[in-house]
Write an enzyme that holds these catalytic residues in place. Structure first.
Site, mmCIF file in Angstrom:
data_model
loop_
_atom_site.group_PDB
_atom_site.id
_atom_site.type_symbol
_atom_site.label_atom_id
_atom_site.label_comp_id
_atom_site.label_asym_id
_atom_site.label_seq_id
_atom_site.Cartn_x
_atom_site.Cartn_y
_atom_site.Cartn_z
ATOM 1 N N LYS A 20 3.880 -15.294 2.489
ATOM 2 C CA LYS A 20 3.728 -16.073 1.252
ATOM 3 C C LYS A 20 5.152 -16.404 0.804
ATOM 4 C CE LYS A 20 1.229 -17.736 -2.157
ATOM 5 N NZ LYS A 20 0.454 -18.981 -1.955
ATOM 6 N N ASP A 34 -2.616 -18.037 2.180
ATOM 7 C CA ASP A 34 -3.786 -18.707 1.596
ATOM 8 C C ASP A 34 -4.321 -19.789 2.533
ATOM 9 O OD1 ASP A 34 -1.293 -19.758 1.063
ATOM 10 O OD2 ASP A 34 -1.786 -20.602 -0.881
ATOM 11 N N ASP A 88 -4.840 -6.626 6.188
ATOM 12 C CA ASP A 88 -6.069 -5.920 5.828
ATOM 13 C C ASP A 88 -7.170 -6.949 5.542
ATOM 14 O OD1 ASP A 88 -7.832 -3.990 5.034
ATOM 15 O OD2 ASP A 88 -6.857 -3.538 3.130
ATOM 16 N N TYR A 126 0.813 -1.217 0.000
ATOM 17 C CA TYR A 126 0.000 0.000 0.000
ATOM 18 C C TYR A 126 0.848 1.270 0.000
ATOM 19 C CZ TYR A 126 -3.895 -3.113 1.229
ATOM 20 O OH TYR A 126 -4.844 -4.115 1.244
ATOM 21 N N ASP A 131 -10.357 -8.457 8.372
ATOM 22 C CA ASP A 131 -11.793 -8.370 8.066
ATOM 23 C C ASP A 131 -12.441 -9.746 8.138
ATOM 24 O OD1 ASP A 131 -11.849 -5.678 7.790
ATOM 25 O OD2 ASP A 131 -12.680 -5.658 5.762
#
Ligand code: NAD
Length: 360
Positions: A195, A227, A251, A146, A255
Protein backbone atom coordinates in the site's frame (compact mmCIF):
# COMPACT_ATOMS: atom_id res chain seq x y z
CA UNK A 1 20.81 -39.51 1.66
CA UNK A 2 18.09 -40.28 4.19
CA UNK A 3 15.61 -37.50 4.90
CA UNK A 4 14.33 -37.15 8.44
CA UNK A 5 10.64 -36.20 8.44
CA UNK A 6 8.85 -35.28 11.68
CA UNK A 7 5.22 -36.35 11.31
CA UNK A 8 2.59 -34.56 13.39
CA UNK A 9 -0.77 -36.10 12.57
CA UNK A 10 -2.61 -33.95 15.11
CA UNK A 11 -6.33 -34.03 15.83
CA UNK A 12 -9.64 -34.58 14.00
CA UNK A 13 -9.08 -35.66 10.40
CA UNK A 14 -5.31 -35.08 10.80
CA UNK A 15 -4.37 -38.76 11.36
CA UNK A 16 -6.54 -39.93 8.43
CA UNK A 17 -5.19 -37.48 5.85
CA UNK A 18 -1.53 -37.63 6.95
CA UNK A 19 -1.61 -41.44 6.74
CA UNK A 20 -2.52 -41.03 3.06
CA UNK A 21 0.24 -38.45 2.52
CA UNK A 22 2.77 -40.88 4.01
CA UNK A 23 1.40 -43.63 1.75
CA UNK A 24 2.16 -41.40 -1.25
CA UNK A 25 5.63 -40.50 0.08
CA UNK A 26 6.40 -44.20 0.53
CA UNK A 27 5.50 -44.76 -3.11
CA UNK A 28 7.79 -41.88 -4.14
CA UNK A 29 10.61 -43.38 -2.02
CA UNK A 30 10.12 -46.79 -3.66
CA UNK A 31 9.95 -45.44 -7.20
CA UNK A 32 12.81 -42.93 -6.99
CA UNK A 33 15.04 -44.78 -4.51
CA UNK A 34 14.78 -42.37 -1.58
CA UNK A 35 15.00 -43.11 2.12
CA UNK A 36 12.41 -41.22 4.19
CA UNK A 37 12.69 -41.74 7.96
CA UNK A 38 9.56 -40.72 9.84
CA UNK A 39 9.27 -39.83 13.52
CA UNK A 40 5.70 -39.51 14.75
CA UNK A 41 5.07 -36.74 17.28
CA UNK A 42 2.08 -35.40 19.16
CA UNK A 43 0.91 -31.81 19.06
CA UNK A 44 -2.35 -30.03 19.77
CA UNK A 45 -5.25 -31.68 21.55
CA UNK A 46 -3.72 -35.17 21.49
CA UNK A 47 -0.60 -33.77 23.21
CA UNK A 48 -2.78 -32.07 25.85
CA UNK A 49 -4.43 -35.44 26.55
CA UNK A 50 -1.09 -37.26 26.76
CA UNK A 51 1.23 -34.65 28.34
CA UNK A 52 -1.09 -31.89 29.61
CA UNK A 53 0.46 -29.37 27.21
CA UNK A 54 -0.10 -28.77 23.47
CA UNK A 55 3.59 -28.92 22.54
CA UNK A 56 6.44 -30.43 24.54
CA UNK A 57 10.10 -29.38 24.41
CA UNK A 58 10.94 -32.90 23.17
CA UNK A 59 8.62 -32.45 20.17
CA UNK A 60 10.27 -29.12 19.33
CA UNK A 61 13.73 -30.71 19.62
CA UNK A 62 12.84 -33.59 17.26
CA UNK A 63 11.35 -31.14 14.73
CA UNK A 64 14.49 -28.98 14.90
CA UNK A 65 16.60 -32.06 14.25
CA UNK A 66 14.52 -33.06 11.18
CA UNK A 67 14.77 -32.02 7.53
CA UNK A 68 11.07 -31.12 7.41
CA UNK A 69 7.81 -31.44 9.35
CA UNK A 70 4.68 -32.92 7.80
CA UNK A 71 1.57 -31.97 9.71
CA UNK A 72 -2.15 -32.71 9.60
CA UNK A 73 -4.14 -30.21 11.61
CA UNK A 74 -4.80 -29.56 15.25
CA UNK A 75 -7.72 -28.53 17.40
CA UNK A 76 -11.25 -29.70 18.05
CA UNK A 77 -14.75 -28.31 18.19
CA UNK A 78 -14.11 -24.92 19.79
CA UNK A 79 -17.52 -24.86 21.54
CA UNK A 80 -17.75 -28.38 22.91
CA UNK A 81 -14.19 -29.68 23.31
CA UNK A 82 -12.72 -29.56 26.86
CA UNK A 83 -9.42 -28.35 25.30
CA UNK A 84 -11.04 -24.91 24.86
CA UNK A 85 -11.88 -24.60 28.57
CA UNK A 86 -8.13 -24.39 29.28
CA UNK A 87 -6.24 -21.08 29.56
CA UNK A 88 -5.24 -19.73 26.11
CA UNK A 89 -1.57 -20.74 26.39
CA UNK A 90 -2.53 -24.40 26.98
CA UNK A 91 -5.02 -24.73 24.09
CA UNK A 92 -4.18 -26.70 20.92
CA UNK A 93 -3.47 -23.63 18.73
CA UNK A 94 -0.88 -22.33 21.24
CA UNK A 95 1.21 -25.38 20.34
CA UNK A 96 1.23 -24.48 16.65
CA UNK A 97 2.15 -20.83 17.26
CA UNK A 98 4.99 -21.92 19.57
CA UNK A 99 6.24 -24.48 17.07
CA UNK A 100 6.27 -21.94 14.20
CA UNK A 101 8.21 -19.53 16.42
CA UNK A 102 10.70 -22.16 17.62
CA UNK A 103 11.42 -23.17 14.03
CA UNK A 104 11.87 -19.57 12.80
CA UNK A 105 9.23 -20.00 10.08
CA UNK A 106 8.77 -16.58 8.51
CA UNK A 107 7.43 -17.34 5.02
CA UNK A 108 4.00 -18.88 4.54
CA UNK A 109 3.23 -20.31 1.10
CA UNK A 110 -0.31 -21.07 0.03
CA UNK A 111 -0.91 -22.21 -3.53
CA UNK A 112 -4.40 -21.74 -4.95
CA UNK A 113 -5.04 -23.87 -7.97
CA UNK A 114 -8.27 -24.23 -9.91
CA UNK A 115 -8.29 -27.71 -11.41
CA UNK A 116 -10.30 -27.88 -14.65
CA UNK A 117 -12.28 -30.85 -13.26
CA UNK A 118 -13.36 -28.84 -10.19
CA UNK A 119 -14.40 -25.70 -12.06
CA UNK A 120 -18.01 -26.16 -10.93
CA UNK A 121 -16.96 -25.51 -7.30
CA UNK A 122 -15.42 -22.15 -8.25
CA UNK A 123 -17.71 -19.30 -7.19
CA UNK A 124 -16.41 -16.97 -9.93
CA UNK A 125 -18.20 -16.19 -13.19
CA UNK A 126 -17.83 -18.92 -15.79
CA UNK A 127 -15.85 -16.80 -18.28
CA UNK A 128 -13.32 -16.12 -15.49
CA UNK A 129 -13.10 -19.67 -14.12
CA UNK A 130 -12.77 -21.04 -17.66
CA UNK A 131 -9.26 -19.56 -17.82
CA UNK A 132 -8.24 -21.50 -14.69
CA UNK A 133 -5.55 -20.23 -12.31
CA UNK A 134 -2.48 -21.46 -10.47
CA UNK A 135 -1.06 -18.92 -8.04
CA UNK A 136 0.89 -19.00 -4.81
CA UNK A 137 0.56 -16.41 -2.07
CA UNK A 138 3.66 -15.89 0.03
CA UNK A 139 2.82 -14.17 3.30
CA UNK A 140 5.37 -12.75 5.73
CA UNK A 141 4.56 -14.53 8.96
CA UNK A 142 6.54 -13.04 11.84
CA UNK A 143 6.47 -9.24 11.45
CA UNK A 144 4.16 -6.35 10.60
CA UNK A 145 0.98 -5.30 12.31
CA UNK A 146 0.40 -8.59 14.14
CA UNK A 147 3.73 -8.39 15.96
CA UNK A 148 4.23 -4.63 16.38
CA UNK A 149 3.76 -2.75 19.66
CA UNK A 150 0.15 -2.25 20.61
CA UNK A 151 -1.77 -0.56 23.39
CA UNK A 152 -5.22 0.63 24.36
CA UNK A 153 -5.41 3.64 26.66
CA UNK A 154 -7.46 6.66 27.55
CA UNK A 155 -6.12 9.85 25.98
CA UNK A 156 -7.79 13.07 27.18
CA UNK A 157 -10.83 11.07 28.27
CA UNK A 158 -11.14 9.19 24.95
CA UNK A 159 -10.38 5.48 24.64
CA UNK A 160 -7.64 5.08 22.03
CA UNK A 161 -6.04 1.97 20.55
CA UNK A 162 -2.75 1.81 18.63
CA UNK A 163 -1.23 -1.03 16.56
CA UNK A 164 2.18 -0.64 14.93
CA UNK A 165 3.13 -1.85 11.47
CA UNK A 166 6.90 -2.15 11.44
CA UNK A 167 9.30 -3.90 9.05
CA UNK A 168 13.03 -3.58 8.76
CA UNK A 169 14.90 -4.07 5.50
CA UNK A 170 16.29 -7.47 6.54
CA UNK A 171 12.82 -8.89 7.23
CA UNK A 172 11.67 -7.69 3.81
CA UNK A 173 14.79 -8.89 1.99
CA UNK A 174 14.61 -12.47 3.29
CA UNK A 175 10.97 -12.95 2.26
CA UNK A 176 11.61 -11.28 -1.10
CA UNK A 177 14.48 -13.71 -1.74
CA UNK A 178 12.16 -16.64 -0.91
CA UNK A 179 9.52 -15.28 -3.30
CA UNK A 180 11.97 -15.03 -6.19
CA UNK A 181 13.41 -18.48 -5.44
CA UNK A 182 9.93 -19.99 -5.46
CA UNK A 183 9.07 -18.09 -8.67
CA UNK A 184 12.15 -19.65 -10.31
CA UNK A 185 10.54 -23.06 -9.65
CA UNK A 186 7.23 -21.87 -11.12
CA UNK A 187 6.25 -19.43 -13.89
CA UNK A 188 8.89 -16.79 -13.08
CA UNK A 189 6.59 -13.92 -12.18
CA UNK A 190 6.38 -12.11 -8.82
CA UNK A 191 3.65 -9.65 -7.87
CA UNK A 192 4.66 -7.72 -4.77
CA UNK A 193 1.58 -6.39 -2.98
CA UNK A 194 1.71 -3.30 -0.77
CA UNK A 195 0.00 0.00 0.00
CA UNK A 196 2.90 2.20 -1.07
CA UNK A 197 0.61 5.15 -1.92
CA UNK A 198 -0.08 5.52 1.83
CA UNK A 199 2.25 3.54 4.10
CA UNK A 200 5.95 4.12 4.80
CA UNK A 201 6.42 0.42 5.59
CA UNK A 202 5.08 -0.35 2.09
CA UNK A 203 7.43 2.15 0.43
CA UNK A 204 10.39 0.42 2.11
CA UNK A 205 8.90 -2.96 1.11
CA UNK A 206 8.69 -1.86 -2.55
CA UNK A 207 12.27 -0.49 -2.53
CA UNK A 208 13.80 -3.67 -1.07
CA UNK A 209 11.80 -6.05 -3.28
CA UNK A 210 12.94 -4.03 -6.32
CA UNK A 211 16.57 -4.36 -5.16
CA UNK A 212 16.26 -8.14 -4.66
CA UNK A 213 14.70 -8.50 -8.14
CA UNK A 214 18.02 -7.46 -9.70
CA UNK A 215 19.50 -10.82 -8.63
CA UNK A 216 16.74 -12.68 -10.52
CA UNK A 217 16.76 -11.27 -14.07
CA UNK A 218 14.68 -14.18 -15.37
CA UNK A 219 11.78 -13.28 -13.08
CA UNK A 220 9.30 -10.54 -14.01
CA UNK A 221 8.44 -8.30 -11.07
CA UNK A 222 5.33 -6.19 -10.81
CA UNK A 223 4.11 -4.08 -7.89
CA UNK A 224 0.43 -3.84 -7.03
CA UNK A 225 -1.64 -2.10 -4.38
CA UNK A 226 -3.47 -4.37 -1.95
CA UNK A 227 -6.94 -2.92 -2.62
CA UNK A 228 -6.59 -3.35 -6.36
CA UNK A 229 -5.17 -6.87 -5.85
CA UNK A 230 -8.22 -7.87 -3.81
CA UNK A 231 -10.34 -6.91 -6.85
CA UNK A 232 -8.04 -8.57 -9.38
CA UNK A 233 -8.20 -11.85 -7.44
CA UNK A 234 -11.87 -12.19 -8.33
CA UNK A 235 -11.70 -10.40 -11.70
CA UNK A 236 -8.70 -12.07 -13.31
CA UNK A 237 -6.87 -14.52 -11.00
CA UNK A 238 -5.10 -16.19 -13.94
CA UNK A 239 -2.70 -13.21 -14.17
CA UNK A 240 -0.93 -14.19 -10.91
CA UNK A 241 1.96 -16.59 -10.30
CA UNK A 242 3.77 -15.80 -7.02
CA UNK A 243 2.31 -12.99 -4.92
CA UNK A 244 4.45 -11.77 -2.01
CA UNK A 245 3.11 -9.54 0.72
CA UNK A 246 3.32 -8.52 4.37
CA UNK A 247 1.60 -10.35 7.20
CA UNK A 248 -1.87 -8.79 7.40
CA UNK A 249 -2.36 -8.25 3.66
CA UNK A 250 -1.29 -11.88 3.16
CA UNK A 251 -3.67 -13.13 5.85
CA UNK A 252 -6.61 -11.54 4.05
CA UNK A 253 -5.59 -12.20 0.44
CA UNK A 254 -4.69 -15.86 1.05
CA UNK A 255 -8.17 -16.55 2.42
CA UNK A 256 -9.68 -14.80 -0.59
CA UNK A 257 -7.50 -16.84 -2.94
CA UNK A 258 -8.48 -20.07 -1.13
CA UNK A 259 -12.16 -19.19 -1.37
CA UNK A 260 -12.11 -18.67 -5.12
CA UNK A 261 -10.99 -22.27 -5.65
CA UNK A 262 -14.10 -23.43 -3.78
CA UNK A 263 -12.38 -26.57 -2.40
CA UNK A 264 -10.67 -26.29 1.01
CA UNK A 265 -9.73 -29.98 1.11
CA UNK A 266 -7.49 -29.45 -1.94
CA UNK A 267 -5.27 -26.67 -0.60
CA UNK A 268 -1.81 -27.34 0.83
CA UNK A 269 0.52 -24.89 2.57
CA UNK A 270 4.15 -24.55 3.61
CA UNK A 271 5.95 -22.40 6.15
CA UNK A 272 9.67 -21.96 5.57
CA UNK A 273 12.65 -20.59 7.45
CA UNK A 274 15.92 -19.23 6.05
CA UNK A 275 17.29 -22.70 5.29
CA UNK A 276 15.52 -25.40 3.27
CA UNK A 277 13.61 -26.49 6.36
CA UNK A 278 9.82 -26.21 6.28
CA UNK A 279 6.58 -27.21 7.95
CA UNK A 280 3.98 -28.54 5.53
CA UNK A 281 0.26 -28.74 6.33
CA UNK A 282 -3.17 -28.49 4.69
CA UNK A 283 -4.70 -24.99 4.68
CA UNK A 284 -7.88 -26.29 6.32
CA UNK A 285 -8.42 -27.21 9.95
CA UNK A 286 -9.08 -30.48 11.78
CA UNK A 287 -12.70 -30.73 10.55
CA UNK A 288 -14.06 -32.35 13.76
CA UNK A 289 -17.48 -32.67 12.05
CA UNK A 290 -16.19 -35.43 9.77
CA UNK A 291 -13.29 -36.86 11.82
CA UNK A 292 -12.94 -40.64 12.13
CA UNK A 293 -15.37 -41.35 9.27
CA UNK A 294 -12.80 -41.93 6.52
CA UNK A 295 -14.56 -39.32 4.35
CA UNK A 296 -12.05 -36.43 4.52
CA UNK A 297 -10.26 -35.31 1.39
CA UNK A 298 -6.57 -36.24 1.76
CA UNK A 299 -5.45 -34.25 -1.32
CA UNK A 300 -4.43 -31.09 0.65
CA UNK A 301 -2.19 -33.25 2.85
CA UNK A 302 -0.79 -35.13 -0.17
CA UNK A 303 -0.05 -31.85 -1.98
CA UNK A 304 1.59 -30.55 1.23
CA UNK A 305 3.91 -33.56 1.04
CA UNK A 306 4.59 -32.68 -2.59
CA UNK A 307 5.53 -29.12 -1.55
CA UNK A 308 7.94 -30.69 0.98
CA UNK A 309 9.58 -32.68 -1.83
CA UNK A 310 9.94 -29.53 -3.94
CA UNK A 311 10.93 -26.86 -1.43
CA UNK A 312 12.80 -28.72 1.33
CA UNK A 313 14.38 -31.59 -0.63
CA UNK A 314 14.64 -30.09 -4.15
CA UNK A 315 13.01 -33.26 -5.53
CA UNK A 316 11.21 -31.40 -8.32
CA UNK A 317 10.58 -34.41 -10.56
CA UNK A 318 9.08 -36.33 -7.65
CA UNK A 319 6.88 -33.35 -6.69
CA UNK A 320 5.68 -33.12 -10.30
CA UNK A 321 4.88 -36.84 -10.22
CA UNK A 322 2.68 -36.41 -7.12
CA UNK A 323 0.88 -33.40 -8.60
CA UNK A 324 0.34 -35.20 -11.91
CA UNK A 325 -1.03 -38.24 -10.06
CA UNK A 326 -3.56 -35.98 -8.29
CA UNK A 327 -4.60 -34.42 -11.63
CA UNK A 328 -4.92 -37.88 -13.18
CA UNK A 329 -7.17 -39.20 -10.42
CA UNK A 330 -9.40 -36.12 -10.73
CA UNK A 331 -9.49 -36.46 -14.52
CA UNK A 332 -10.55 -40.11 -14.10
CA UNK A 333 -13.54 -38.88 -12.11
CA UNK A 334 -12.65 -39.96 -8.57
CA UNK A 335 -13.90 -37.60 -5.84
CA UNK A 336 -14.15 -37.52 -2.07
CA UNK A 337 -17.51 -36.36 -0.65
CA UNK A 338 -16.52 -32.68 -0.32
CA UNK A 339 -15.78 -32.28 -4.05
CA UNK A 340 -18.29 -34.83 -5.37
CA UNK A 341 -20.33 -33.88 -8.42
CA UNK A 342 -22.73 -35.65 -10.74
CA UNK A 343 -21.31 -38.45 -12.87
CA UNK A 344 -18.18 -38.87 -10.69
CA UNK A 345 -17.14 -41.84 -8.56
CA UNK A 346 -17.20 -41.14 -4.83
CA UNK A 347 -14.35 -42.69 -2.83
CA UNK A 348 -13.29 -42.74 0.81
CA UNK A 349 -10.22 -40.98 2.19
CA UNK A 350 -7.99 -44.08 2.17
CA UNK A 351 -9.10 -45.09 -1.34
CA UNK A 352 -8.22 -41.63 -2.65
CA UNK A 353 -4.74 -41.96 -1.11
CA UNK A 354 -4.24 -45.39 -2.71
CA UNK A 355 -5.48 -44.21 -6.14
CA UNK A 356 -2.97 -41.34 -6.10
CA UNK A 357 -0.09 -43.54 -4.86
CA UNK A 358 -0.82 -46.11 -7.59
CA UNK A 359 -0.48 -43.42 -10.28
CA UNK A 360 3.03 -42.35 -9.30
P1 NAD B 1 -12.07 -26.60 9.23
O1 NAD B 1 -11.18 -26.17 8.13
O2 NAD B 1 -11.59 -27.67 10.10
O3 NAD B 1 -13.49 -27.03 8.63
C1 NAD B 1 -14.31 -26.15 7.83
C2 NAD B 1 -15.20 -27.02 6.92
O4 NAD B 1 -14.40 -27.59 5.89
C3 NAD B 1 -15.84 -28.20 7.66
O5 NAD B 1 -17.14 -28.41 7.16
C4 NAD B 1 -14.95 -29.38 7.30
O6 NAD B 1 -15.63 -30.61 7.32
C5 NAD B 1 -14.47 -29.01 5.91
N1 NAD B 1 -13.14 -29.56 5.63
C6 NAD B 1 -11.93 -29.08 6.06
N2 NAD B 1 -10.93 -29.84 5.61
C7 NAD B 1 -11.51 -30.84 4.90
C8 NAD B 1 -11.01 -31.97 4.20
N3 NAD B 1 -9.69 -32.23 4.13
N4 NAD B 1 -11.88 -32.79 3.57
C9 NAD B 1 -13.20 -32.54 3.61
N5 NAD B 1 -13.74 -31.49 4.25
C10 NAD B 1 -12.91 -30.65 4.90
O7 NAD B 1 -12.39 -25.26 10.07
P2 NAD B 1 -13.13 -25.09 11.47
O8 NAD B 1 -14.30 -26.02 11.56
O9 NAD B 1 -13.34 -23.63 11.59
O10 NAD B 1 -12.07 -25.51 12.56
C11 NAD B 1 -12.02 -26.80 13.18
C12 NAD B 1 -10.82 -26.87 14.09
O11 NAD B 1 -9.61 -26.77 13.31
C13 NAD B 1 -10.72 -25.73 15.11
O12 NAD B 1 -10.28 -26.27 16.33
C14 NAD B 1 -9.70 -24.80 14.52
O13 NAD B 1 -9.05 -24.03 15.51
C15 NAD B 1 -8.76 -25.79 13.89
N6 NAD B 1 -7.88 -25.24 12.82
C16 NAD B 1 -6.62 -25.73 12.79
C17 NAD B 1 -5.76 -25.29 11.80
C18 NAD B 1 -4.36 -25.86 11.77
O14 NAD B 1 -4.12 -26.90 12.34
N7 NAD B 1 -3.43 -25.19 11.12
C19 NAD B 1 -6.19 -24.38 10.83
C20 NAD B 1 -7.52 -23.93 10.87
C21 NAD B 1 -8.36 -24.38 11.88
Amino acid sequence: MAKKIAVIKGDGIGPEIVTEAVKVLDKVAEKYGHDFRYTELLMGGCSIDAYKEPLTDETIAVCQDSDAVLMGSIGGNTTTSPWYKLPAHLRPEAGLLKLRKSLGLFANLRPSVLYPELRDACPLREDISAKGFDMLIMRELTGGLYFGERKTEEVNGVMTAVDTLKYDENEIRRIAVKAFEVAMKRNKKVTSVDKANVLDSSRLWRKIVTEVAKDYPEVTLEHALVDSTAMQLVRNPSQFDVMVTENMFGDILSDEAAMVTGSLGMLPSASLNETKFGLYEPSGGSAPDIAGKNVANPIAAILSASMMLRYSFDYNEEADAVENAVKKVLAEGYRTADIMSEGCKQVMCDEMGSLIAERI
